[in-house]
Design a protein around this motif. Structure first.
Motif, PDB file in Angstrom:
ATOM      1  N   ALA A   1      30.793  29.159  33.985  1.00  0.00           N
ATOM      2  CA  ALA A   1      31.316  29.678  35.306  1.00  0.00           C
ATOM      3  C   ALA A   1      30.930  28.793  36.411  1.00  0.00           C
ATOM      4  O   ALA A   1      31.140  29.181  37.632  1.00  0.00           O
ATOM      5  CB  ALA A   1      30.306  31.006  35.246  1.00  0.00           C
ATOM      6  N   LYS A   2      30.123  27.736  36.286  1.00  0.00           N
ATOM      7  CA  LYS A   2      29.569  26.977  37.341  1.00  0.00           C
ATOM      8  C   LYS A   2      30.708  25.778  37.507  1.00  0.00           C
ATOM      9  O   LYS A   2      30.398  24.810  38.153  1.00  0.00           O
ATOM     10  CB  LYS A   2      28.110  26.335  37.067  1.00  0.00           C
ATOM     11  N   ALA A   3      31.785  25.668  36.679  1.00  0.00           N
ATOM     12  CA  ALA A   3      32.608  24.633  36.778  1.00  0.00           C
ATOM     13  C   ALA A   3      33.270  24.515  38.068  1.00  0.00           C
ATOM     14  O   ALA A   3      33.519  25.394  38.790  1.00  0.00           O
ATOM     15  CB  ALA A   3      33.625  24.566  35.502  1.00  0.00           C
ATOM     16  N   ALA A   4      33.590  23.090  38.342  1.00  0.00           N
ATOM     17  CA  ALA A   4      34.117  22.906  39.607  1.00  0.00           C
ATOM     18  C   ALA A   4      35.605  23.590  39.494  1.00  0.00           C
ATOM     19  O   ALA A   4      36.218  23.382  38.510  1.00  0.00           O
ATOM     20  CB  ALA A   4      34.355  21.570  39.645  1.00  0.00           C
ATOM     21  N   PRO A   5      36.162  24.224  40.649  1.00  0.00           N
ATOM     22  CA  PRO A   5      37.463  24.998  40.577  1.00  0.00           C
ATOM     23  C   PRO A   5      38.429  24.021  40.431  1.00  0.00           C
ATOM     24  O   PRO A   5      39.565  24.250  39.744  1.00  0.00           O
ATOM     25  CB  PRO A   5      37.374  25.428  41.972  1.00  0.00           C
ATOM     26  N   GLU A   6      38.463  22.528  40.785  1.00  0.00           N
ATOM     27  CA  GLU A   6      39.688  21.728  40.410  1.00  0.00           C
ATOM     28  C   GLU A   6      39.669  21.510  38.931  1.00  0.00           C
ATOM     29  O   GLU A   6      40.491  21.387  38.372  1.00  0.00           O
ATOM     30  CB  GLU A   6      39.205  20.422  41.187  1.00  0.00           C
ATOM     31  N   ALA A   7      38.477  21.523  38.205  1.00  0.00           N
ATOM     32  CA  ALA A   7      38.320  21.131  36.962  1.00  0.00           C
ATOM     33  C   ALA A   7      38.973  22.353  36.255  1.00  0.00           C
ATOM     34  O   ALA A   7      39.678  22.031  35.287  1.00  0.00           O
ATOM     35  CB  ALA A   7      37.062  21.023  36.428  1.00  0.00           C
ATOM     36  N   VAL A   8      38.801  23.444  36.653  1.00  0.00           N
ATOM     37  CA  VAL A   8      39.202  24.819  36.100  1.00  0.00           C
ATOM     38  C   VAL A   8      40.843  24.742  36.219  1.00  0.00           C
ATOM     39  O   VAL A   8      41.494  25.131  35.109  1.00  0.00           O
ATOM     40  CB  VAL A   8      38.730  25.928  36.556  1.00  0.00           C
ATOM     41  N   VAL A   9      41.378  24.345  37.239  1.00  0.00           N
ATOM     42  CA  VAL A   9      42.781  24.301  37.536  1.00  0.00           C
ATOM     43  C   VAL A   9      43.377  23.289  36.603  1.00  0.00           C
ATOM     44  O   VAL A   9      44.527  23.608  35.824  1.00  0.00           O
ATOM     45  CB  VAL A   9      42.959  23.918  38.895  1.00  0.00           C
ATOM     46  N   LEU A  10      42.663  22.050  36.556  1.00  0.00           N
ATOM     47  CA  LEU A  10      43.299  20.986  35.746  1.00  0.00           C
ATOM     48  C   LEU A  10      43.230  21.448  33.935  1.00  0.00           C
ATOM     49  O   LEU A  10      44.352  21.007  33.268  1.00  0.00           O
ATOM     50  CB  LEU A  10      42.613  19.676  35.859  1.00  0.00           C
ATOM     51  N   ILE A  11      42.145  21.957  33.704  1.00  0.00           N
ATOM     52  CA  ILE A  11      42.137  22.293  32.364  1.00  0.00           C
ATOM     53  C   ILE A  11      43.226  23.415  32.129  1.00  0.00           C
ATOM     54  O   ILE A  11      43.783  23.324  30.878  1.00  0.00           O
ATOM     55  CB  ILE A  11      40.597  22.642  31.829  1.00  0.00           C
ATOM     56  N   ARG A  12      43.230  24.463  32.576  1.00  0.00           N
ATOM     57  CA  ARG A  12      44.249  25.442  32.682  1.00  0.00           C
ATOM     58  C   ARG A  12      45.663  24.774  32.409  1.00  0.00           C
ATOM     59  O   ARG A  12      46.419  25.361  31.667  1.00  0.00           O
ATOM     60  CB  ARG A  12      43.918  26.510  33.583  1.00  0.00           C
ATOM     61  N   ARG A  13      45.813  24.023  33.425  1.00  0.00           N
ATOM     62  CA  ARG A  13      47.171  23.310  33.417  1.00  0.00           C
ATOM     63  C   ARG A  13      47.294  22.551  32.182  1.00  0.00           C
ATOM     64  O   ARG A  13      48.505  22.950  31.555  1.00  0.00           O
ATOM     65  CB  ARG A  13      47.277  22.161  34.443  1.00  0.00           C
ATOM     66  N   ALA A  14      46.629  21.880  31.857  1.00  0.00           N
ATOM     67  CA  ALA A  14      46.647  21.113  30.333  1.00  0.00           C
ATOM     68  C   ALA A  14      46.818  22.093  29.070  1.00  0.00           C
ATOM     69  O   ALA A  14      47.705  21.697  28.247  1.00  0.00           O
ATOM     70  CB  ALA A  14      45.531  20.026  30.126  1.00  0.00           C
ATOM     71  N   VAL A  15      46.136  23.068  29.235  1.00  0.00           N
ATOM     72  CA  VAL A  15      46.270  23.984  27.969  1.00  0.00           C
ATOM     73  C   VAL A  15      47.572  24.957  28.143  1.00  0.00           C
ATOM     74  O   VAL A  15      48.181  25.089  27.061  1.00  0.00           O
ATOM     75  CB  VAL A  15      44.886  24.747  27.784  1.00  0.00           C
ATOM     76  N   LEU A  16      47.695  25.618  29.133  1.00  0.00           N
ATOM     77  CA  LEU A  16      48.844  26.376  29.317  1.00  0.00           C
ATOM     78  C   LEU A  16      50.391  25.771  29.787  1.00  0.00           C
ATOM     79  O   LEU A  16      51.237  26.614  29.461  1.00  0.00           O
ATOM     80  CB  LEU A  16      48.398  27.659  30.217  1.00  0.00           C
ATOM     81  N   ASN A  17      50.079  24.698  30.078  1.00  0.00           N
ATOM     82  CA  ASN A  17      51.400  24.278  30.731  1.00  0.00           C
ATOM     83  C   ASN A  17      51.460  22.745  30.365  1.00  0.00           C
ATOM     84  O   ASN A  17      51.822  22.022  31.241  1.00  0.00           O
ATOM     85  CB  ASN A  17      51.718  24.431  32.276  1.00  0.00           C
ATOM     86  N   GLY A  18      51.143  22.487  29.102  1.00  0.00           N
ATOM     87  CA  GLY A  18      51.071  21.051  28.767  1.00  0.00           C
ATOM     88  C   GLY A  18      52.437  20.051  28.519  1.00  0.00           C
ATOM     89  O   GLY A  18      52.393  19.164  28.524  1.00  0.00           O
ATOM     90  N   ARG A  19      53.450  20.799  28.621  1.00  0.00           N
ATOM     91  CA  ARG A  19      54.759  20.493  28.787  1.00  0.00           C
ATOM     92  C   ARG A  19      54.991  19.476  27.608  1.00  0.00           C
ATOM     93  O   ARG A  19      55.662  18.437  27.735  1.00  0.00           O
ATOM     94  CB  ARG A  19      54.855  19.519  30.053  1.00  0.00           C
ATOM     95  N   GLY A  20      54.439  19.947  26.390  1.00  0.00           N
ATOM     96  CA  GLY A  20      54.681  19.055  25.243  1.00  0.00           C
ATOM     97  C   GLY A  20      53.740  17.920  24.954  1.00  0.00           C
ATOM     98  O   GLY A  20      53.707  17.296  24.096  1.00  0.00           O
TER      99      GLY A  20
END
Length: 271
Positions: free
Chosen positions: A161-180
Motif C-alpha cells: 500500500a506504500k508503493a510509489a504510484p509510478e511503480a504501481v503504474v509500471l507493474i500494472r502495465r507489465a502484467v495487464l498490458n505486457g504486449r506479449g
C-alpha cells in the motif's frame, strides 16, 4: 530495432525530454496518455500500417494523428506523436514499441520529479523477485486467458500500500498490458530505463545475508569508482552463495562467493 527506427526513436526521446522539462508537465499523465495510444495501435493493425507506410505523405500521417487524438490527449502529446508519425520506421510495430518506451520513460520522469526514482527501481526489482520465486504466481500473471480483473486483484495483493504510484503504474502495465513480452523482461527493461535516464548502471548483487546500510553504501561507492558511473544496487539475498558476494552489471560478473571458490576446487579435483 533497426537503424532508421533507432534514429526516429532517438529524435522522439529528445522531444519527450523537452516536453517533460516544461514547467507544470505531469510525467505520469503523459505516460498514461502514451500507453493509451499504444493500446489503440495494437488493436488496429491497419492504423499502425497507415502511420508507418513510407509511401504515405508525412503530413498526411501527422494529420491522421491529429484527427484521432485532438481533444483526447494534451496538445503537447499530439505534437509529440505527430512528429513520430512523420518519422520513418523499419517495421510497423517499431512505432508502437517506441511509444511504449516513451510512456515508461515519462512515468519514470514523474518519479524523478517526486524524488522517488530509486524507490521505483527497488519496488520493480522486488516485484520481479517475488514473481520469480513463485512459479504458480508467475503462471497466473502470465495467463493470457485469465480475466483482467483476477490478475489485477493479484497485483493489488502483491503491491504494498506504500508503493510509489509510478511503480504501481509500471507493474500494472507489465502484467495487464505486457504486449506479449515476458514479465521479467518487461520489469527489468523499466529498471534499466530508470537507470539510463539518470546515467546510472544497475548492479544485481547476490549475497548470503542482507547488507547493512553502510555496507551497501561502501559497495555502491566502490562500483561507482570502478565503472566511472553511479551504480544502483538491486540486492538479492541468496543462501546458496554461502558467503562473499556476486555482482552482475550487464554481461559482466564479479564473483567473490564461497560457492564459486568451492566450484573451482571441485573442478580442479575432477581433472
Amino acid at each position: 530495432m533497426q537503424g532508421v527506427s533507432r534514429e526516429s526513436l532517438a529524435t522522439a526521446e529528445e522531444q519527450l525530454d523537452a516536453l517533460l522539462a516544461t514547467a507544470g508537465t505531469d510525467g505520469t499523465a503523459v505516460g498514461q496518455a502514451l500507453f493509451a495510444v499504444v493500446d489503440l495501435l495494437d488493436a488496429n493493425v491497419s492504423l499502425r500500417r497507415a502511420l508507418t507506410d513510407p509511401s504515405n505523405e508525412a503530413d498526411a500521417k501527422a494529420g491522421l494523428i491529429g484527427r484521432l487524438l485532438d481533444g483526447k490527449v494534451s496538445a503537447d502529446v499530439v505534437t509529440l506523436l505527430s512528429g513520430m508519425a512523420r518519422s520513418r520506421w523499419s517495421r510497423a510495430r517499431d512505432l508502437s514499441d517506441s511509444i511504449e518506451k516513451l510512456g515508461s520513460s515519462a512515468i519514470i520522469a514523474g518519479a524523478e520529479a517526486g524524488d522517488r526514482a530509486d524507490r521505483v527501481e527497488d519496488e520493480l526489482f522486488r516485484f520481479e523477485r517475488i514473481v520469480d520465486a513463485d512459479p504458480e504466481l508467475a503462471r497466473a500473471l502470465a495467463d493470457r486467458a485469465a480475466p483482467e480483473a483476477s490478475k489485477s486483484a493479484l497485483v493489488d495483493e502483491l503491491i504494498s500500500a506504500k508503493a510509489a504510484p509510478e511503480a504501481v503504474v509500471l507493474i500494472r502495465r507489465a502484467v495487464l498490458n505486457g504486449r506479449g513480452q515476458n514479465l521479467d523482461r518487461a520489469l527489468d527493461a523499466n529498471v534499466q530505463l530508470a537507470a539510463t535516464r539518470r546515467d546510472k548502471l544497475v548492479a544485481h548483487v547476490r549475497v548470503a545475508l542482507p547488507l547493512e546500510d553502510d555496507q551497501r553504501a561502501r559497495l555502491a561507492a566502490a562500483l561507482t569508482t570502478l565503472y566511472g558511473k553511479r551504480v544502483h544496487l538491486n540486492v538479492d539475498v541468496d543462501p546458496s552463495v554461502l558467503g562473499g558476494i556476486r555482482v552482475e552489471i550487464g554481461d559482466e560478473v564479479l564473483d567473490g562467493t564461497v560457492s564459486r571458490r568451492l566450484d573451482d576446487v571441485r573442478r580442479q579435483l575432477s581433472r
